[in-house]
Design a protein around this motif. Structure first.
Motif, short mmCIF file in Angstrom:
data_model
loop_
_atom_site.label_atom_id
_atom_site.label_comp_id
_atom_site.label_asym_id
_atom_site.label_seq_id
_atom_site.Cartn_x
_atom_site.Cartn_y
_atom_site.Cartn_z
N GLN A 191 0.84 -1.20 0.00
CA GLN A 191 0.00 0.00 0.00
C GLN A 191 0.88 1.26 0.00
N PHE A 222 -6.00 -3.91 3.54
CA PHE A 222 -6.70 -3.70 4.82
C PHE A 222 -5.81 -3.06 5.88
N GLY A 223 -4.69 -2.45 5.46
CA GLY A 223 -3.75 -1.87 6.42
C GLY A 223 -2.53 -2.74 6.62
N GLU A 226 0.35 -1.50 4.66
CA GLU A 226 0.70 -0.08 4.72
C GLU A 226 2.17 0.07 5.09
N ALA A 334 -1.42 -1.15 11.15
CA ALA A 334 -2.66 -0.60 10.60
C ALA A 334 -3.63 -1.72 10.27
N PHE A 335 -4.89 -1.49 10.56
CA PHE A 335 -5.96 -2.38 10.09
C PHE A 335 -7.23 -1.54 10.00
N ARG A 336 -7.80 -1.51 8.81
CA ARG A 336 -9.07 -0.83 8.54
C ARG A 336 -9.75 -0.28 9.80
N PHE A 338 -7.99 1.56 12.00
CA PHE A 338 -6.73 2.13 12.52
C PHE A 338 -6.87 2.66 13.95
N SER A 500 -1.52 4.33 0.46
CA SER A 500 -2.96 4.29 0.21
C SER A 500 -3.60 3.78 1.48
N ALA A 501 -4.18 4.68 2.22
CA ALA A 501 -4.64 4.36 3.57
C ALA A 501 -5.53 5.50 4.07
N ALA A 502 -6.05 5.29 5.28
CA ALA A 502 -6.82 6.32 5.97
C ALA A 502 -8.10 6.70 5.22
N SER A 503 -8.57 5.83 4.35
CA SER A 503 -9.78 6.07 3.55
C SER A 503 -9.64 7.29 2.66
N GLU A 707 -12.98 2.82 5.35
CA GLU A 707 -12.95 2.29 6.72
C GLU A 707 -14.25 2.43 7.51
#
Ligand code: LUZ
Ligand code: MOS
Length: 758
Positions: A191, A222-223, A226, A334-336, A338, A500-503, A707
């Motif tokens: 990610q 899904f994190g 990341e 990290a996991f969806r 967070f 690509s994270a944090a929605s 998320e």
């Protein structure tokens, strides 16, 4: 618009790391990992492994030319163990062999002499011993001490949530190629292509510009990818750098489960105070986060827990403290959600317990305390709230009253089967909590034949972000979608990306695409004005569905001709654009600011049925009102809601990670770790959009959706709890997720001890 990958996914043609054609000289990697959770390495014996036919080289920490370090937030994570191991599954050596099978066989022949040290798996114990990853953080607003004195109800308790395995369908992996001038090209299932690039540069001791990371898509993240895709990519790059051959390593499922971190488990203590009217006046909470053996992203996860500790409620007096505790488990990550879900479970537990004490349904307290527009979150940001709108829309659409009455009637009629209901409002802040991460870039080329190529920092991991990028470009340029292609994500085209994270990926990268395409469009409209003659002003020219219009009159000029003319006139048909979210800021020294571009709201109404003989349960229905803003792709967004919801249900009910007290993962395969399947999803999932057409900072007004829906799954826990209480009102049902059927059974019959039941 359909997801651009749907046809190839269905046909099995989509390419993942393990589908890249393998060159004939490729070597295969395998990690030898620590078998124990904590100890001092006395001796590593590589001889047997090295003499296995087909083994080319075995790399250890001493082979690293740069620095042996892949820690992101804190530099506390060696790529390969040096003299200590801190968790079972910690990489110690990397074998290069001519086949995958030989590499893994060799890993089994490595022997290590380790002097064991005490193992800590419990975050509270770690805190007692002062083993913290970073100093604690405290969010404070008002004065809880004084407020508790005015409370009619003051309720205390504890709440725990377990970890969660990411279980992306595609396991971690990378494939690295040596290229000229000591460079490396890496295909990685990550990610965060820039994180892979930066850490690999550190490990190899070369500048970032020599490292090209390329990502076509991931089979889920899904994190979990990341930060934790880095190790495998850096190891393959190290092998390729030293041996000068391509190196590939794709983890087997059990290696992946054993060596990678998971969602951070949390345990928390809370005190909640309410007045006679059931208004929450004060909330104190202390979180103990199980970080595992290194910081990884845990300090940022910790921060998001604090940001979400009051969920969608307004509480005037809050004192929330969070400890990131260092244990001998694989570094959690990290996991969806967070850390947000972990914080929200605790406030929902506190409300449920307060409701028991006050003798009212939890929904009464929830509804009375919803955050309103203008209320201030404990961290200083003013709410633009959709909490009440979500609640009342759901209440009307789903007939709250009638549903409640039918559940009561059912429970009066049935002795051994009980139903439970719950309401789960959500409020999730959109933006990386670290303000500097909220930026993105896009590179858009228009080729002379009128076709368009877009590159951004967005990584496709099944969430449909590339489809959204394409939609943004098609909308701004007003051309057919099949004229546009979205490129792989590549650090040579787009630099310094946030993961690509944090929605926030579609918002950030989409805005960059929008800026680049708008600039290109304006250039082309000037060209069109010139084509139309001297008197034509560019402001009066527009492009609509591939045709040039002058005032509202269609002209003879088509997109393709326009582009071709622009090319001949030497107009720049390429644009690189940068976007940084405006407005947001945060000051960690006072823990106040405006960290989020906006919040996403919604509510889920969950109904479950519990078999009170067996402890098993079924989810009858989940009905959701969700704040999409104005969805730009309802197929994709509804898919995100269904997927997130079911993943949240899995975390809350059946996914049970078990480490023994030596820090060894027992739930290390799909035979011992159960995720939701088609039989366990709700019989009915209904999703109703909240119809608001307000201005927001989302791309094309389409709010982030990655998320937030996971947290609707928390409602399932409380619905099951209510069904248990309908069977046995005096059961001391613990707030201890996941609520597995075993735990349900114990809670239904608490007078039986564990021993009596087994
Ligand atoms: N990753 C991150 C995240 O680095 N910062 C965040 O705030 C975040 N939030 C959600 C998911 N991943
Ligand atoms: Mo994520 S938990 O947005 O990588």
């Amino acid at each position: 618009m359909k997801n651009i990958d749907s046809v190839n996914h269905t046909k099995g043609l989509s390419v993942y790391v393990d589908d890249i054609p393998v060159t004939i000289d490729t070597l295969f990697g395998a990690v030898y990992a620590s078998p124990i959770a904590h100890g001092i390495i006395k001796k590593i014996n590589l001889e047997k492994a090295a003499s296995l036919p087909g083994v080319v080289r075995i790399l250890t920490a001493t082979d690293i030319p740069g620095i042996n370090q892949i820690g992101g937030i804190v530099k506390d994570e060696p790529l390969l163990a040096e003299d200590m191991v801190h968790f079972a599954g910690m990489p110690v050596a990397f074998i290069l062999a001519t086949s995958d099978a030989v590499a893994r066989h060799a890993a089994q022949l490595i022997e290590m002499d380790i002097e064991p040290l005490p193992v800590i798996t419990d975050p509270r114990l770690a805190k007692e011993k002062n083993q913290l990853i970073v100093p604690p953080r405290t969010f404070k607003t008002g004065n809880t001490k004084e407020a508790f004195e005015q409370c009619h109800y003051v309720v205390q308790g504890t709440a725990h949530t377990n970890g969660q395995e990411h279980l992306y369908i595609e396991t971690q992996g990378a494939y690295a190629f040596p290229v000229e001038h000591s460079g490396i090209k890496i295909y990685s299932s990550t990610q965060g292509p820039t994180a892979v690039q930066r850490h690999t540069a550190d490990v190899l001791g070369i500048p970032m510009h020599r490292i090209e990371v390329d990502v076509t898509r991931l089979g889920g993240g899904f994190g979990g990818k990341e930060d934790q895709a880095t190790a495998w990519a850096a190891l393959c790059a190290l092998g390729a750098f030293i041996v000068k051959k391509p190196v590939k390593y794709v983890l087997h499922r059990m290696e992946d489960m054993r060596m990678t971190g998971k969602r951070n488990p949390y345990t928390a203590d809370y005190t909640i105070g309410l007045n006679k009217d059931l208004k929450i006046l004060a909330y104190e909470v202390t979180f103990y986060q199980n970080a595992g053996a290194a910081a990884d992203l845990s300090p940022a996860v910790l921060e998001r827990t604090l940001f979400h500790c009051t969920n969608s409620y307004y509480i005037p007096n809050v004192l929330a403290t969070a400890y990131s505790c260092k244990t001998n488990l694989p570094p959690n990550t990290a996991f969806r959600g967070f850390g947000g879900p972990q914080g929200m479970f605790v406030i929902e537990s506190a409300i449920a317990k307060a409701a028991d004490v006050a003798g009212v349904p939890a929904s009464t307290i929830q509804e009375k305390n919803l955050i309103e527009t203008g209320d201030i979150f404990p961290y200083g940001q003013k709410a633009e709230s959709e909490a009440r709108a979500s609640w009342s829309t759901a209440s009307d659409t789903f007939n709250f009253k009638q549903t409640e009455e039918s559940v009561i009637a059912f429970n009066q009629k049935n002795k051994l089967v009980k139903k439970g209901l719950s309401w789960m409002p959500i409020c999730f802040g959109i933006s990386f909590t670290k303000t500097p991460m909220n930026n993105a870039r896009a590179l858009v080329h228009i080729y002379s034949d009128g076709s368009v190529n877009i590159s951004t920092g967005a990584v496709e991991m099944g969430q449909g972000v590339q489809t959204k990028m394409l939609q943004v470009a098609a909308q701004v340029l007003s051309i057919q979608t099949d004229r546009i292609k979205v490129n792989s994500t590549n650090t040579y085209r787009i630099a310094n990306t946030s993961p690509s994270a944090a929605s926030a990926t579609a918002d950030l990268n989409g805005a960059a695409v929008q800026i680049a395409c708008t600039t290109l469009l304006n250039r082309l409209l000037q060209t069109a004005a010139r084509l139309l003659g001297n008197e034509v002003a560019p402001e009066n020219v527009s492009l609509q569905d591939e045709w040039i219009y002058h005032h509202q009159n269609k002209t003879e000029i088509h997109w393709k001709q326009l582009v071709s003319e622009a090319f001949i006139q030497r107009v720049n048909l390429s644009e690189h654009a940068h976007y940084a979210t405006p407005v947001i800021h945060f000051n960690p020294s006072i823990e106040k600011g405006h960290p989020f571009a906006y919040h996403v709201y919604g509510i889920a109404l969950t109904e479950v049925t519990v078999d009170c003989i067996r402890g098993t349960y079924t989810i009858d229905s989940i009905r959701i009102v969700h704040d999409f803003g104005k969805s730009m792709n309802t197929d994709i967004d509804y898919g995100q809601i269904e997927g997130g919801l079911v993943q949240g249900i899995g975390w809350m009910t059946m996914e049970e990670i078990v480490f023994d007290d030596k820090g060894i993962l027992k739930s290390n395969a799909l035979s011992t770790y159960k995720v939701p399947d088609i039989y366990s999803v709700p019989a009915t999932i209904e999703i109703v959009p909240l119809l608001t057409q307000k201005e927001n900072m989302a791309i094309l007004q389409s709010k982030a959706v990655g998320e937030p829906p996971l947290m609707y799954g928390i409602g399932t826990y409380f619905a099951i709890r209510n069904a248990i209480l309908a069977f046995n009102p005096s059961s001391p049902v613990a707030f201890d997720a996941p609520m597995t059927p075993e735990k349900v059974l114990m809670a239904l019959y608490p007078h039986f001890s564990h021993e009596a039941i087994s």
